[in-house]
Scaffold this motif. Structure first.
Motif, PDB file in Angstrom:
ATOM      1  N   SER A 589       1.062  -1.348  -0.110  1.00 12.52           N
ATOM      2  CA  SER A 589      -0.040  -0.463   0.143  1.00 12.52           C
ATOM      3  C   SER A 589       0.504   1.098  -0.065  1.00 12.52           C
ATOM      4  O   SER A 589       0.679   2.738  -0.301  1.00 12.52           O
ATOM      5  N   HIS A 590       2.291   0.947   0.658  1.00 14.64           N
ATOM      6  CA  HIS A 590       2.945   2.662   0.249  1.00 14.64           C
ATOM      7  C   HIS A 590       3.708   2.770  -0.425  1.00 14.64           C
ATOM      8  O   HIS A 590       4.256   4.198  -0.978  1.00 14.64           O
ATOM      9  N   SER A 591       3.067   2.139  -1.401  1.00 15.29           N
ATOM     10  CA  SER A 591       4.083   1.891  -2.941  1.00 15.29           C
ATOM     11  C   SER A 591       3.276   2.316  -3.851  1.00 15.29           C
ATOM     12  O   SER A 591       3.471   2.760  -5.190  1.00 15.29           O
ATOM     13  N   GLY A 592       2.100   1.418  -3.585  1.00 13.88           N
ATOM     14  CA  GLY A 592       0.454   1.107  -5.023  1.00 13.88           C
ATOM     15  C   GLY A 592       1.365   0.275  -5.995  1.00 13.88           C
ATOM     16  O   GLY A 592       0.453  -0.031  -7.202  1.00 13.88           O
ATOM     17  N   ASP A 593       1.965  -0.798  -4.905  1.00  9.93           N
ATOM     18  CA  ASP A 593       2.245  -1.469  -5.967  1.00  9.93           C
ATOM     19  C   ASP A 593       1.785  -3.152  -6.189  1.00  9.93           C
ATOM     20  O   ASP A 593       1.040  -3.188  -5.184  1.00  9.93           O
ATOM     21  N   ASN A 594       1.164  -3.623  -7.457  1.00  9.04           N
ATOM     22  CA  ASN A 594       0.187  -4.679  -7.664  1.00  9.04           C
ATOM     23  C   ASN A 594       1.198  -5.236  -8.225  1.00  9.04           C
ATOM     24  O   ASN A 594       1.019  -4.720  -9.770  1.00  9.04           O
ATOM     25  N   THR A 595       1.626  -6.990  -7.659  1.00  9.79           N
ATOM     26  CA  THR A 595       2.548  -7.750  -8.960  1.00  9.79           C
ATOM     27  C   THR A 595       1.920  -8.962  -8.723  1.00  9.79           C
ATOM     28  O   THR A 595       0.976  -9.403  -7.727  1.00  9.79           O
ATOM     29  N   VAL A 596       2.549  -9.562  -9.994  1.00 12.08           N
ATOM     30  CA  VAL A 596       1.487 -11.343  -9.949  1.00 12.08           C
ATOM     31  C   VAL A 596       3.418 -11.912 -11.259  1.00 12.08           C
ATOM     32  O   VAL A 596       3.857 -11.083 -11.976  1.00 12.08           O
ATOM     33  N   SER A 597       3.737 -12.809 -10.135  1.00 10.84           N
ATOM     34  CA  SER A 597       4.784 -13.669 -10.768  1.00 10.84           C
ATOM     35  C   SER A 597       4.150 -14.259 -11.179  1.00 10.84           C
ATOM     36  O   SER A 597       4.182 -15.658 -10.088  1.00 10.84           O
ATOM     37  N   PRO A 598       4.662 -15.416 -12.481  1.00 12.30           N
ATOM     38  CA  PRO A 598       4.544 -16.753 -12.348  1.00 12.30           C
ATOM     39  C   PRO A 598       6.155 -17.269 -12.330  1.00 12.30           C
ATOM     40  O   PRO A 598       7.211 -16.616 -12.706  1.00 12.30           O
ATOM     41  N   ARG A 599       5.748 -18.550 -12.306  1.00 14.34           N
ATOM     42  CA  ARG A 599       7.194 -19.172 -12.252  1.00 14.34           C
ATOM     43  C   ARG A 599       6.807 -20.354 -12.055  1.00 14.34           C
ATOM     44  O   ARG A 599       5.750 -21.405 -11.924  1.00 14.34           O
ATOM     45  N   VAL A 600       7.868 -21.076 -13.270  1.00 15.33           N
ATOM     46  CA  VAL A 600       8.399 -22.658 -13.311  1.00 15.33           C
ATOM     47  C   VAL A 600       9.379 -23.170 -13.014  1.00 15.33           C
ATOM     48  O   VAL A 600      10.143 -22.458 -13.305  1.00 15.33           O
ATOM     49  N   ASN A 601       9.390 -24.424 -12.302  1.00 18.80           N
ATOM     50  CA  ASN A 601      10.439 -25.361 -11.656  1.00 18.80           C
ATOM     51  C   ASN A 601      10.485 -26.607 -12.654  1.00 18.80           C
ATOM     52  O   ASN A 601       8.935 -27.009 -12.172  1.00 18.80           O
ATOM     53  N   VAL A 602      11.242 -27.535 -13.023  1.00 19.90           N
ATOM     54  CA  VAL A 602      11.573 -28.770 -13.455  1.00 19.90           C
ATOM     55  C   VAL A 602      12.943 -29.679 -12.652  1.00 19.90           C
ATOM     56  O   VAL A 602      13.510 -28.226 -13.212  1.00 19.90           O
ATOM     57  N   ALA A 603      13.412 -30.935 -12.680  1.00 17.01           N
ATOM     58  CA  ALA A 603      13.884 -30.801 -12.189  1.00 17.01           C
ATOM     59  C   ALA A 603      13.577 -32.918 -12.570  1.00 17.01           C
ATOM     60  O   ALA A 603      12.195 -33.686 -12.609  1.00 17.01           O
ATOM     61  N   ILE A 604      14.111 -32.962 -14.079  1.00 18.97           N
ATOM     62  CA  ILE A 604      14.619 -34.179 -14.350  1.00 18.97           C
ATOM     63  C   ILE A 604      15.726 -35.154 -14.061  1.00 18.97           C
ATOM     64  O   ILE A 604      17.172 -35.159 -14.245  1.00 18.97           O
ATOM     65  N   GLU A 605      15.844 -36.532 -13.552  1.00 18.66           N
ATOM     66  CA  GLU A 605      16.107 -37.881 -13.952  1.00 18.66           C
ATOM     67  C   GLU A 605      16.785 -38.063 -14.803  1.00 18.66           C
ATOM     68  O   GLU A 605      16.120 -39.119 -15.160  1.00 18.66           O
ATOM     69  N   VAL A 606      18.112 -38.051 -15.355  1.00 17.59           N
ATOM     70  CA  VAL A 606      17.850 -38.169 -16.490  1.00 17.59           C
ATOM     71  C   VAL A 606      18.786 -39.767 -16.263  1.00 17.59           C
ATOM     72  O   VAL A 606      19.053 -39.954 -17.413  1.00 17.59           O
ATOM     73  N   ALA A 607      19.526 -39.894 -15.467  1.00 14.71           N
ATOM     74  CA  ALA A 607      20.288 -41.335 -15.181  1.00 14.71           C
ATOM     75  C   ALA A 607      20.047 -41.196 -14.141  1.00 14.71           C
ATOM     76  O   ALA A 607      19.573 -40.423 -13.029  1.00 14.71           O
ATOM     77  N   PRO A 608      20.065 -42.153 -12.816  1.00 11.27           N
ATOM     78  CA  PRO A 608      20.554 -42.700 -12.143  1.00 11.27           C
ATOM     79  C   PRO A 608      21.088 -42.048 -10.584  1.00 11.27           C
ATOM     80  O   PRO A 608      20.472 -41.598 -10.070  1.00 11.27           O
ATOM     81  N   ARG A 609      22.147 -41.263 -11.625  1.00 12.50           N
ATOM     82  CA  ARG A 609      23.070 -40.356 -10.402  1.00 12.50           C
ATOM     83  C   ARG A 609      23.452 -38.672 -11.476  1.00 12.50           C
ATOM     84  O   ARG A 609      24.004 -38.722 -11.053  1.00 12.50           O
ATOM     85  N   THR A 610      22.030 -38.370 -12.543  1.00 12.36           N
ATOM     86  CA  THR A 610      21.883 -37.849 -12.963  1.00 12.36           C
ATOM     87  C   THR A 610      20.888 -36.376 -12.854  1.00 12.36           C
ATOM     88  O   THR A 610      20.194 -36.908 -13.113  1.00 12.36           O
ATOM     89  N   THR A 611      21.117 -35.281 -12.764  1.00  5.76           N
ATOM     90  CA  THR A 611      20.087 -34.923 -11.887  1.00  5.76           C
ATOM     91  C   THR A 611      20.179 -33.276 -13.687  1.00  5.76           C
ATOM     92  O   THR A 611      21.053 -33.176 -12.709  1.00  5.76           O
ATOM     93  N   LEU A 612      19.293 -33.702 -14.122  1.00  8.22           N
ATOM     94  CA  LEU A 612      18.692 -31.300 -14.955  1.00  8.22           C
ATOM     95  C   LEU A 612      18.022 -30.599 -13.499  1.00  8.22           C
ATOM     96  O   LEU A 612      16.751 -31.350 -14.062  1.00  8.22           O
ATOM     97  N   ARG A 613      18.254 -29.410 -13.359  1.00  8.84           N
ATOM     98  CA  ARG A 613      17.274 -28.725 -13.307  1.00  8.84           C
ATOM     99  C   ARG A 613      17.060 -27.441 -13.874  1.00  8.84           C
ATOM    100  O   ARG A 613      18.092 -27.059 -14.523  1.00  8.84           O
ATOM    101  N   SER A 614      15.521 -26.824 -14.290  1.00  6.92           N
ATOM    102  CA  SER A 614      15.751 -25.691 -14.773  1.00  6.92           C
ATOM    103  C   SER A 614      14.685 -24.940 -14.145  1.00  6.92           C
ATOM    104  O   SER A 614      13.994 -25.033 -13.649  1.00  6.92           O
ATOM    105  N   ALA A 615      14.641 -23.488 -14.291  1.00  5.05           N
ATOM    106  CA  ALA A 615      13.637 -23.013 -13.245  1.00  5.05           C
ATOM    107  C   ALA A 615      13.348 -21.080 -14.711  1.00  5.05           C
ATOM    108  O   ALA A 615      14.467 -20.870 -15.423  1.00  5.05           O
ATOM    109  N   TRP A 616      12.506 -21.381 -14.579  1.00  6.88           N
ATOM    110  CA  TRP A 616      11.965 -19.591 -15.182  1.00  6.88           C
ATOM    111  C   TRP A 616      10.940 -18.774 -14.376  1.00  6.88           C
ATOM    112  O   TRP A 616      10.102 -19.384 -13.448  1.00  6.88           O
TER     113      TRP A 616
END
Length: 877
Positions: A589-616
């Motif tokens: 209220s003191h600055s009059g801000d109204n914001t909306v933040s979309p977020r996506v996170n993904v984790a993929i185990e591409v192999a038994p000991r390997t993990t790929l993670r991404s975010a936007w």
């Protein structure tokens, strides 16, 4: 001093080299007979019986003297899937017997005479722990299980047969065994005898991997944890405790991670080119607005004693929607869980502070409490270092937690944290500064499992931040007069309610939502009077010099309400794929801000000991009620800044436990808030009222990019190490040009080695290098007043166009533990910057006018901390 440190370090390293070579020389080569399957499983039988069964089940002939085998105790070996060589290593461990292979048989024999004395000494000094970790109910081996052994660095992992083996000095040990998708198990009081082989089998019950335990955020690090199966990049408590760090500060344990840049004096961290005020700091779920002591020195220490912290989660980017109002990272701390069945007390002292902590349980283990206190005194240390300059800073902090289990589904806890500073400076030129800072927080947590699938956490909180700062600066000369006078008083009150909900719809879907409400009230009362002599170079009818003064007075009492709401859905459509999609809404209220933040996170185990993670995602940060720049004459609240994160990371673990991480990121900043910076970033008593170098910087946008590499090995042996490299760039667009940020580090390298020769001794080294920070050139010119008098005028060149020299340093820590009654005493010795390298804080200029009237200038560097030895002790009982 420098040569002495180098000599000690080289000697210590050299002393360990023959041991490693001897171990390598003793390794038995794997040949034809020794490679056959052992197919052996025996428990508590004589060594002779075990060897005969091994021969029968493997089909390998053995030659040995029964008298040699009968002199040894019972052994165990769960080696059905092992080779004959592995089985023999287990059976003969600690006996001194050796084996060798001929063309037709394997020969067992006592050691040769020259080695017998060494082996007998080894028998006296050590024993062997051989373990097997299996899954219930079919006893299948578990590969990659984590075993934390008390008194050992890090964790050890099981091999493909679920087996692990350690050589330990005699005594009792506790084991914590964990594996992904299994319930953890703890074994206490496993006793290792002189020359004995102790075998244990640990059976873990299957447990489904909960969706909320899967790490989907790239750049996530666990710190101080006993062990972690959530992410390979977890720094265990033993590993962190073994490494050198100034003043045992919790923030100093973080600066060794990729993407984190630090300053020798301040504990504040810069994360991927962003300042510390863009990082959300939490303690047990509550946001801390002022988490640092000694703010007159840019926050040299945190207000949280490391002994009270149980674990930390650092997220350097791409965090999920539950975290709001910060646009770079999250630093979430959780206090220790007190032991419900006993009281434990810790007392410590060092050359910088005194600490005390006590914790325990009551009401039959349903309740528990934790209390800690710390008092710091830096005056004596500064005098020893020759850096006091009239400063006498003191500080203290206290923390308390009381929790109670209301039945099996409800846990309530009350928390209180208070920190205060008293800072006084009286310099030789008359400069007199006195400040007092205070931070007080009180909050209550309620963790409730309403059903098996619905749970919630509720936090009710209140807090108060205060500052009182007065100061006077003097002009030099035979009769000093006041040139600057400052009166700065401020308070900030807040009240908050936060509630987070989890609904586990199935093993493959988790819905999260929450609301965060705050009401804040700030009070600013700032005044400054300054006077300076202004030369007259043009008007011959006026005096050559005129003393001008100006006054700045600002008062403000802003208040406001903040509302945050988030909703996210975590899905696991396949066993190896987990995704979280969410958004959050924030209103200020003191600055009059109204914001909306979309977020996506993904984790993929591409192999038994390997993990790929991404975010936007989008990450907004408002201008806080407590962040007005009144000292710079600015009483405006600016709109929220926005950062867009793009992160991609890959983790991989080798079968020997070595882990690797590589991560690339980009952070695009829109609508950045104007900043007020000192072009000469030397920490002074009146830092905001600096010597004419304070400027307003108003970027139109910002950009941070980088790639980070990390390799670690911390598998429960005597050695643990890590190595990291970061290539990064952080810039602001100012006008039509891209300008580097003040802590832009293009290249950063960190190397660490911890060595624990015995459970009571620890030695560690930490070396780091970073390229030079940006700097701004100063230019000096000789000017002439109308009366003919000459003076030197200073101007600045384009900001941050120069680079300070690159910096590297070595830190060393040695510690030793002693049993004292029913407790333990640890003493340690730390050396910061062991070879006394100069770390440039800023350029340093000197100038003079020669007798011929020519101006001569010289440029050097103003260094930060030089070599800094500290010592201390810690008693736990």
């Amino acid at each position: 001093m420098t040569a002495g440190y180098r000599t000690i370090i080289v000697c210590l390293l050299a002393a360990h080299t023959p041991v490693v070579q001897a171990q390598e020389a003793d390794h038995q080569s794997s040949t034809r007979l020794l490679n056959r399957p052992a197919r052996l499983e025996v428990r508590e039988v004589s060594l002779e019986t075990a060897i005969r069964q091994l021969s029968q089940r493997s089909g390998v002939p053995f030659a040995f003297s029964p008298d040699v085998l009968r002199s040894h105790g019972t052994v165990s070996c769960f080696c059905t899937d092992a080779t004959v060589a592995v089985a023999l290593d287990s059976l003969l461990a600690g006996t001194g017997l050796v084996y060798s292979e001929t063309t037709r048989r394997v020969v067992l024999s006592p050691p040769a005479a020259p080695r017998a004395a060494r082996l007998r000494e080894s028998i006296v000094q050590s024993g062997t722990l051989v373990g097997f970790v299996r899954a219930a109910p079919d006893s299948q081996p578990i590969n990659g299980a984590w075993i934390q052994v008390s008194g050992r660095l890090g964790v050890v992992r099981t091999d493909d047969m679920g087996r692990f083996q350690l050589t330990l000095t005699p005594g009792p040990y506790d084991l914590l065994v964990q594996a992904l998708a299994f319930s953890p198990r703890q074994l206490r009081g496993i006793r290792i005898g002189h020359g004995d082989t102790t075998a244990v089998t640990v059976v873990l019950d299957p447990a489904p991997v909960r969706l909320d335990e899967i790490v989907v955020t790239p750049g996530t690090y666990g710190i101080l944890r006993e062990a972690s199966v959530a992410t390979e990049q977890a720094l265990t408590r033993d590993y962190v405790h073994a490494l050198p760090r100034v003043a045992d500060d919790i923030y100093r344990a973080v600066d060794r991670l990729p993407g984190v840049a630090t300053h020798d004096i301040t504990a504040k961290i810069n994360v991927r080119g962003a300042p510390n005020d863009q990082v959300l700091v939490q303690l047990d779920g509550l946001e801390l607005f002022e988490p640092f002591h000694l703010k007159d020195w840019d926050g040299s220490l945190s207000i949280i004693d490391v002994e009270s912290v149980g674990d930390i989660e650092l997220m350097t980017g791409g965090f999920t929607a539950e975290y709001g109002d910060k646009m770079t990272g999250v630093f979430a701390m959780h206090t220790t869980n007190p032991p419900p069945d006993r009281t434990r007390t810790t007392i410590g002292f060092s050359v910088m502070n005194l600490t005390a902590k006590s914790e325990g349980g009551f009401a039959g283990g349903r309740g528990a409490w934790l209390a800690s206190a710390r008092y710091g005194f830096l005056g004596p240390v500064l005098k020893i270092l020759g850096e006091a300059n009239g400063a006498e800073p003191t500080y203290y902090d206290v923390f308390g937690k009381l929790q109670y289990q209301l039945g099996p589904r409800h846990l309530i806890s009350g928390h209180v944290l208070h920190a205060a500073d008293d800072f006084a400076v009286l310099e030789e030129d008359g400069t007199d500064v006195h400040s007092k800072w205070g931070s007080s927080y009180v909050w209550m947590n309620w963790n409730a499992d309403f059903t098996r699938t619905l749970s919630a956490q509720t936090i009710i909180s209140a807090g108060r931040i205060t500052r009182e700062r007065t100061g006077r600066d003097y002009e030099g000369g035979p009769n000093p007069v006041v040139s600057t006078s400052v009166q700065d008083h401020g308070t900030f009150h807040f009240y908050g309610l936060r509630q987070d909900w989890d609904l586990r719809i199935s093993d493959r879907m988790l819905v999260r939502w929450g609301v965060d409400l705050k009401h804040g009230l700030a009070d600013y009362d700032y005044s400054r009077w300054q006077a300076e002599w202004v030369p007259n170079t043009t008007d011959s009818t006026a005096p050559a010099w005129e003393r001008r003064s100006h006054r700045l007075s600002m008062t403000a009492r802003p208040s406001g309400k903040e509302v945050g709401f988030f909703l996210s859905n975590r899905l696991r459509p396949m066993n190896r794929l987990t995704a979280e999609i969410g958004f959050r809404y924030d209103h200020h209220s003191h600055s009059g801000d109204n914001t909306v933040s979309p977020r996506v996170n993904v984790a993929i185990e591409v192999a038994p000991r390997t993990t790929l993670r991404s975010a936007w995602g989008y990450y907004y940060q408002s201008h806080g009620l407590d962040e007005l720049n009144v000292a710079d004459g600015d009483d405006r609240f600016y709109p929220s800044q926005r950062a867009e994160h793009r992160v991609l990371g890959l983790e991989h673990r080798l079968t020997d436990g070595t882990s690797f991480r590589v991560e690339a990121y980009e952070r695009r900043i829109s609508d950045p808030r104007p900043e007020y910076r000192s072009l000469v970033p030397i920490i002074e008593a009146l830092w905001e009222e600096g010597d004419g170098d304070r400027i307003r910087v108003a970027p139109t946008r910002g950009l941070a990019r980088g790639i980070e590499f990390l390799a670690r090995r911390d598998v429960g042996g005597r050695f643990a190490w890590s190595a990291s490299y970061a290539l990064a760039r952080a810039d602001d667009e100012i006008g039509d040009e891209w300008v580097p940020r003040p802590r832009d580090q293009r290249h950063t390298v960190r190397l660490e080695l911890a060595y624990r020769p015995t459970p009571t001794w620890s030695l560690s080294y930490a070396w780091q290098y970073h390229s030079g920070w940006p700097g701004t050139l100063e230019r000096y010119d000789v000017m002439t007043a109308v009366d003919g008098s000459r003076f030197v005028a200073r101007t600045f060149g384009p900001i941050y166009r120069e680079r300070l020299p690159a910096y590297h340093r070595l830190d060393v820590r040695v510690s030793k533990s002693f049993p004292v009654g029913r407790g333990q005493l640890e003493v340690y010795f730390d050396v910061f910057n062991a070879y006394n390298r100069k770390n440039a804080e800023a350029f340093d200029y000197a100038f003079w006018i020669t007798s011929q009237g020519r101006l001569v200038t010289e440029r050097g560097i103003n260094p930060l901390l030089r070599v800094f030895p500290t010592f201390g002790a810690r008693l736990e009982f």
